[in-house]
Structure formats: structure tokens, C-alpha cells
Design a protein around this motif. Sequence first.
Motif, PDB file in Angstrom:
ATOM      1  N   TYR A  72      37.308  10.018 -67.544  1.00  0.00           N
ATOM      2  CA  TYR A  72      36.816   8.994 -68.034  1.00  0.00           C
ATOM      3  C   TYR A  72      37.482   8.421 -69.152  1.00  0.00           C
ATOM      4  O   TYR A  72      36.670   7.048 -69.203  1.00  0.00           O
ATOM      5  CB  TYR A  72      36.472  10.297 -69.035  1.00  0.00           C
ATOM      6  N   GLU A  73      39.204   8.568 -69.282  1.00  0.00           N
ATOM      7  CA  GLU A  73      39.527   7.870 -69.882  1.00  0.00           C
ATOM      8  C   GLU A  73      39.782   6.460 -69.410  1.00  0.00           C
ATOM      9  O   GLU A  73      39.719   5.027 -69.746  1.00  0.00           O
ATOM     10  CB  GLU A  73      40.843   8.676 -70.228  1.00  0.00           C
ATOM     11  N   ASP A  74      39.802   6.472 -68.049  1.00  0.00           N
ATOM     12  CA  ASP A  74      40.221   5.023 -67.159  1.00  0.00           C
ATOM     13  C   ASP A  74      39.041   4.416 -66.210  1.00  0.00           C
ATOM     14  O   ASP A  74      38.996   3.528 -66.161  1.00  0.00           O
ATOM     15  CB  ASP A  74      41.017   5.465 -66.164  1.00  0.00           C
ATOM     16  N   ALA A  75      37.511   5.200 -67.298  1.00  0.00           N
ATOM     17  CA  ALA A  75      36.210   4.325 -66.332  1.00  0.00           C
ATOM     18  C   ALA A  75      36.353   2.751 -67.147  1.00  0.00           C
ATOM     19  O   ALA A  75      35.382   1.695 -65.769  1.00  0.00           O
ATOM     20  CB  ALA A  75      34.872   5.379 -67.105  1.00  0.00           C
ATOM     21  N   LEU A  76      36.859   2.911 -68.377  1.00  0.00           N
ATOM     22  CA  LEU A  76      36.415   1.135 -68.772  1.00  0.00           C
ATOM     23  C   LEU A  76      37.186   0.018 -68.027  1.00  0.00           C
ATOM     24  O   LEU A  76      36.840  -0.978 -67.233  1.00  0.00           O
ATOM     25  CB  LEU A  76      36.722   0.826 -70.260  1.00  0.00           C
ATOM     26  N   THR A  77      38.119   0.181 -67.481  1.00  0.00           N
ATOM     27  CA  THR A  77      39.726  -0.366 -66.406  1.00  0.00           C
ATOM     28  C   THR A  77      39.092  -0.523 -65.323  1.00  0.00           C
ATOM     29  O   THR A  77      39.423  -1.201 -64.602  1.00  0.00           O
ATOM     30  CB  THR A  77      41.059   0.185 -66.620  1.00  0.00           C
ATOM     31  N   TYR A 109      35.554  -0.044 -64.176  1.00  0.00           N
ATOM     32  CA  TYR A 109      34.628  -1.092 -63.845  1.00  0.00           C
ATOM     33  C   TYR A 109      34.978  -2.521 -64.412  1.00  0.00           C
ATOM     34  O   TYR A 109      34.252  -2.946 -63.877  1.00  0.00           O
ATOM     35  CB  TYR A 109      33.707  -0.467 -65.596  1.00  0.00           C
ATOM     36  N   ARG A 110      36.037  -2.935 -65.415  1.00  0.00           N
ATOM     37  CA  ARG A 110      36.126  -4.372 -65.026  1.00  0.00           C
ATOM     38  C   ARG A 110      36.790  -5.178 -63.778  1.00  0.00           C
ATOM     39  O   ARG A 110      36.371  -5.745 -63.314  1.00  0.00           O
ATOM     40  CB  ARG A 110      37.934  -4.423 -66.201  1.00  0.00           C
ATOM     41  N   VAL A 111      38.235  -3.171 -62.966  1.00  0.00           N
ATOM     42  CA  VAL A 111      38.221  -4.466 -61.804  1.00  0.00           C
ATOM     43  C   VAL A 111      37.140  -4.421 -60.884  1.00  0.00           C
ATOM     44  O   VAL A 111      37.006  -5.049 -60.104  1.00  0.00           O
ATOM     45  CB  VAL A 111      39.417  -3.355 -61.315  1.00  0.00           C
ATOM     46  N   ALA A 112      35.565  -3.217 -60.995  1.00  0.00           N
ATOM     47  CA  ALA A 112      34.971  -3.657 -59.827  1.00  0.00           C
ATOM     48  C   ALA A 112      34.154  -4.750 -60.406  1.00  0.00           C
ATOM     49  O   ALA A 112      33.736  -5.756 -59.819  1.00  0.00           O
ATOM     50  CB  ALA A 112      33.994  -2.240 -60.184  1.00  0.00           C
ATOM     51  N   SER A 113      33.664  -4.813 -61.597  1.00  0.00           N
ATOM     52  CA  SER A 113      32.617  -6.365 -61.897  1.00  0.00           C
ATOM     53  C   SER A 113      33.746  -7.720 -61.137  1.00  0.00           C
ATOM     54  O   SER A 113      32.899  -8.600 -61.335  1.00  0.00           O
ATOM     55  CB  SER A 113      32.654  -6.103 -63.295  1.00  0.00           C
ATOM     56  N   ALA A 114      35.364  -7.706 -61.464  1.00  0.00           N
ATOM     57  CA  ALA A 114      35.290  -8.833 -61.086  1.00  0.00           C
ATOM     58  C   ALA A 114      35.721  -9.218 -59.829  1.00  0.00           C
ATOM     59  O   ALA A 114      35.913 -10.332 -59.031  1.00  0.00           O
ATOM     60  CB  ALA A 114      36.454  -9.149 -61.818  1.00  0.00           C
ATOM     61  N   LEU A 115      35.243  -8.429 -58.952  1.00  0.00           N
ATOM     62  CA  LEU A 115      35.493  -8.125 -57.495  1.00  0.00           C
ATOM     63  C   LEU A 115      34.183  -9.093 -56.580  1.00  0.00           C
ATOM     64  O   LEU A 115      33.424  -8.704 -57.201  1.00  0.00           O
ATOM     65  CB  LEU A 115      35.819  -6.490 -56.789  1.00  0.00           C
ATOM     66  N   PRO A 116      34.410  -9.389 -55.556  1.00  0.00           N
ATOM     67  CA  PRO A 116      33.953 -11.134 -55.738  1.00  0.00           C
ATOM     68  C   PRO A 116      32.459 -10.222 -54.709  1.00  0.00           C
ATOM     69  O   PRO A 116      30.641 -10.920 -54.532  1.00  0.00           O
ATOM     70  CB  PRO A 116      33.956 -11.917 -54.449  1.00  0.00           C
ATOM     71  N   LEU A 160      30.204   0.281 -71.886  1.00  0.00           N
ATOM     72  CA  LEU A 160      30.323  -1.057 -70.518  1.00  0.00           C
ATOM     73  C   LEU A 160      29.301  -2.473 -70.857  1.00  0.00           C
ATOM     74  O   LEU A 160      29.157  -3.913 -70.860  1.00  0.00           O
ATOM     75  CB  LEU A 160      29.334  -0.350 -69.594  1.00  0.00           C
ATOM     76  N   ALA A 161      28.350  -1.716 -72.083  1.00  0.00           N
ATOM     77  CA  ALA A 161      27.131  -3.109 -72.359  1.00  0.00           C
ATOM     78  C   ALA A 161      27.952  -4.003 -73.198  1.00  0.00           C
ATOM     79  O   ALA A 161      27.844  -5.445 -73.575  1.00  0.00           O
ATOM     80  CB  ALA A 161      25.686  -2.530 -72.921  1.00  0.00           C
ATOM     81  N   ALA A 162      28.851  -3.418 -73.704  1.00  0.00           N
ATOM     82  CA  ALA A 162      29.504  -4.321 -74.820  1.00  0.00           C
ATOM     83  C   ALA A 162      30.789  -5.467 -74.228  1.00  0.00           C
ATOM     84  O   ALA A 162      31.004  -6.843 -74.926  1.00  0.00           O
ATOM     85  CB  ALA A 162      30.437  -3.580 -76.004  1.00  0.00           C
ATOM     86  N   GLU A 163      30.655  -5.530 -73.137  1.00  0.00           N
ATOM     87  CA  GLU A 163      31.540  -5.555 -72.299  1.00  0.00           C
ATOM     88  C   GLU A 163      30.782  -6.810 -71.489  1.00  0.00           C
ATOM     89  O   GLU A 163      31.730  -7.502 -70.173  1.00  0.00           O
ATOM     90  CB  GLU A 163      32.382  -5.470 -71.318  1.00  0.00           C
ATOM     91  N   GLY A 164      29.575  -7.096 -71.429  1.00  0.00           N
ATOM     92  CA  GLY A 164      28.331  -7.429 -70.547  1.00  0.00           C
ATOM     93  C   GLY A 164      28.730  -6.930 -69.063  1.00  0.00           C
ATOM     94  O   GLY A 164      28.264  -7.431 -68.230  1.00  0.00           O
ATOM     95  N   ILE A 165      29.078  -5.580 -69.102  1.00  0.00           N
ATOM     96  CA  ILE A 165      28.439  -5.104 -67.394  1.00  0.00           C
ATOM     97  C   ILE A 165      27.195  -4.315 -68.009  1.00  0.00           C
ATOM     98  O   ILE A 165      27.426  -3.141 -68.415  1.00  0.00           O
ATOM     99  CB  ILE A 165      29.769  -4.173 -67.318  1.00  0.00           C
ATOM    100  N   VAL A 166      26.480  -4.264 -67.249  1.00  0.00           N
ATOM    101  CA  VAL A 166      24.874  -4.262 -67.562  1.00  0.00           C
ATOM    102  C   VAL A 166      25.019  -2.790 -66.242  1.00  0.00           C
ATOM    103  O   VAL A 166      24.444  -2.783 -65.405  1.00  0.00           O
ATOM    104  CB  VAL A 166      23.917  -5.303 -67.254  1.00  0.00           C
ATOM    105  N   ILE A 167      24.410  -1.486 -66.628  1.00  0.00           N
ATOM    106  CA  ILE A 167      24.080  -0.350 -65.939  1.00  0.00           C
ATOM    107  C   ILE A 167      22.744  -0.383 -65.992  1.00  0.00           C
ATOM    108  O   ILE A 167      22.128   0.112 -66.778  1.00  0.00           O
ATOM    109  CB  ILE A 167      24.685   0.689 -66.511  1.00  0.00           C
ATOM    110  N   HIS A 168      22.197  -0.083 -64.286  1.00  0.00           N
ATOM    111  CA  HIS A 168      21.234  -0.208 -64.085  1.00  0.00           C
ATOM    112  C   HIS A 168      20.469   1.181 -63.993  1.00  0.00           C
ATOM    113  O   HIS A 168      19.268   1.470 -63.829  1.00  0.00           O
ATOM    114  CB  HIS A 168      20.325  -0.822 -62.431  1.00  0.00           C
ATOM    115  N   HIS A 169      21.250   1.817 -63.123  1.00  0.00           N
ATOM    116  CA  HIS A 169      20.450   3.130 -63.168  1.00  0.00           C
ATOM    117  C   HIS A 169      21.791   4.639 -63.721  1.00  0.00           C
ATOM    118  O   HIS A 169      23.138   3.769 -63.562  1.00  0.00           O
ATOM    119  CB  HIS A 169      20.638   3.322 -61.874  1.00  0.00           C
ATOM    120  N   LEU A 170      21.615   5.828 -63.994  1.00  0.00           N
ATOM    121  CA  LEU A 170      22.292   6.768 -64.737  1.00  0.00           C
ATOM    122  C   LEU A 170      22.572   8.052 -63.541  1.00  0.00           C
ATOM    123  O   LEU A 170      20.876   8.427 -63.603  1.00  0.00           O
ATOM    124  CB  LEU A 170      21.994   7.091 -65.570  1.00  0.00           C
TER     125      LEU A 170
END
Length: 427
Positions: free
Chosen positions: A180-185, A187-194, A229-239
Motif C-alpha cells: 500500500y505504501e508503494d502504490a502511488l509510486t 502508479y506513477r511508473v505505470a502511467s509514464a510507460l508508453p 491518484l486523482a490528485a495526481e491526474g491518474i484516473v481510475i475507471h474500475h475498482l
Amino acid sequence: MSHFSYQDGVLCAEHTPLTQIARQFGSPTYIYSKAALVENFSSYADACKKHGRTDDTALVCYSVKSNSNLAVLQLLGKLGSGFDIVSGGELLRVLAAGGSPRKVIFSGVGKSREEMQLALSHDILCFNVESIPELHRLNEVAGEMGKRASVSLRVNPNVDAKTHPYISTGLKDNKFGVAYEDALTTYRVASALPNISVVGIDCHIGSQLLDDAPLLEAVDKLIELIDALAAEGIVIHHLDIGGGIGINYDNDKPVAVGDYLARVFAKVDAWRAKNHAGAPIKVLFEPGRSIVGNAGILLTEVQYIKHGETKNFAIVDAAMNDLMRPAMYEAWHGVQPVLQRHVAAQTYDVVGPVCESGDWLARSRELAIQEGDLLAIMSAGAYGMTMSSNYNTRGRAAEVMVDGATVHLIRKRELASDLFALETLLP
């Protein structure tokens, strides 16, 4: 209602006596009730409809690892189920059963390149990714194929499911998911991958949960993370909140599926009403045991009655290779004689013929039986056949599906020749 009950002193599956099934198909044999499968899946589907969820806002993804027989998958697919898989082989099973790859989510910590290629070629709904190295591999494979892989990250919320350690998956020392503590980091990696498209968030904290409090705690933690995640512009569509709801093995009282889903939807709706506008987030579930567990039994025949100095043994033709759960987890399964005998019962350990002291199916059971009698090992529909093996060169059991008074053979019994058909002698 129970779909396995006594009628005129004979245990029946729906309307079919188990004695008839034994005569036709032999033993050991796994027997599944179609009506029970439909009823159990409908408990999820009906709860979704009751709370206004459509296919666009809720999806039940049956956990294939719990019971992967093609007929079971076919039936659930026709009812509208999606599928949670953990291997390329399970994906091929879903496709062979007519399931839609667009309703498939791919979980598991060790996906190979070949499995990723297979899943991408069939355009599955989503990969549940469990580590940064997996993200990089999936990005590379998708790029080589000219595709973008849709992913959710499986987040480990460090919630104690209070279940058996072998089936608890949401604590820090489990191999599953991203901390959980590493999740934001991550997600940042994932969102930057092409070649990666972030679409969801996932967790699964364990199985055979009788109380939904740990599951609801995990939902709260995921919702907090979605906001971050939303605060960083990463939008989640499903839970995706995984599976885990338990079944009755030994007078257990699991939470009702409809009550649990109502509490999940209430949390999600309250969060959205307070903080968000626009389309509602889609909620995914990954049930397995709660759909198939009580829908199946293992039929076995008593070969010998052996009276010992301190124990009596009912030696049956099923064994730990047929049903691994007792030997692996010390799991409890009910045992019912197929014929009710009006004689004094004795205490037996029900054991198999495999050459291991751990080969037992039930201990210290009061049974009125004799050699040649049939026994039903109850609640064996989940993690029975899928965990079976060919230890001691034993062919795996037959499987049948009962539909009222009709019995369908859905998997033939393995023969010894089947077991060594892929082997060759040295020249």
C-alpha cells in the motif's frame, strides 16, 4: 434449499440418487449441481441489479482456479459472468468454453512473456499487475506487439483476513500485490510507460472469509488511494475488490452475498456523491468458492473397514490426490453416507489408499457404514478437481453435472495409459 439431500433414505443430487450415478460412472466422481451453480451466481448478479448496476457499472468475474471444468465455465459464461484467470492455460479454457476475452482479468504474480502475448492477442479486459518488474515486462511485450495493455495494480492493503495462513493474501509478508505504501509510486511508473494504460485498482485479501468487515476495510483503503491518484491526474475507471466470501463447511455462517454487496455499493456510492461527478466507477468482483464450493461433492466408495487399537479407519477409493484440501490445510469437509443405515454408528477416520500418512479426507466422524457403501464428501466443488494430481499413478476422477433428473458426464475418468501417454522409453 440444499441441492444434495436425502430422499427415501438415499442421498440425491437434485433429483438423482447418488447410487445411480455410482453405477453409471463409478467412483471416485465429482458431482456438481447445475441448479446450485445458477443459484450461487445469481446471488451476485441479482444483488448488482437490485442496486442499479448494469454491465457497464458492475462485473462478476468468476475465479477460474476454483473449478475450471469447461462445462462449469460455459454455464457461468451464459449467465453473464466474466472470468478471473491466473495462467495462460486458464485463458485458453475460458475461450474453449465460449467465454468472452473482453470479460477476462488476468491476475497472478508470475506472468510469463508467452502468457502476456497470448492475453494481448485476445484483447482481454485487464491485467492485474503485481510488481514494477511485471509492469516493465508487460510494457515491453505490448510494445513489441504494437498494443497498449490495460492494467490495474493489485494493491496489498495489509488487512488481516483472519483466515488460514495459506489462503490469506493481503498482509505485508504475503507474496501478492504492491505494498500500500508503494502504490502511488508504482502508479506513477505505470502511467509514464508508453504501452501501458492505467484503468483500475485491485485487491484480494484472502478467501473463506465469513465476516465482510476485512473486505470493507480494504475497500476503504482503496477508495483513499483512488482519491490520492486523482490528485495526481491518474484516473481510475474500475475498482476490483477481489473475492473471498466463504461457504458453509462445518456449521459456518458466512455473510450473505447480497448483504455484502449492498455494503460495498453503499460505500462506493457515498464516496462518489461526496467527492465526484460524472460516470460511476465500475465495480468488479472475483468470487470462486462462494459460487462452486457448495455446488459440488466427491463421491467415493468404502473399500475396507479397518479396526485398530486406538482408531477405526474407513478406507475409501478417493485419496489426497483427489481432494488435497484436508492434507494441505487440515480442511474440514462434511461426510454423508449415501445410504442411511439404522444401525449403531462408530467413529472413523476416512482415509485413502495413497502411500502417505497425510492421506486422509476426514477424521473422527460418526458413521453407520459397511464395506461397499458410498460416501459423499461435501462442499468439494471448489479447489477439489483443480488441485488434484496423479500421485501414485492414480487417474483423476470423473466429473458429472446433474441437471434435475439428467446427468451429464463433463470429464471422463483418466486411465493409467493416459498418464504415461506423453512419456517415452529410452532407445
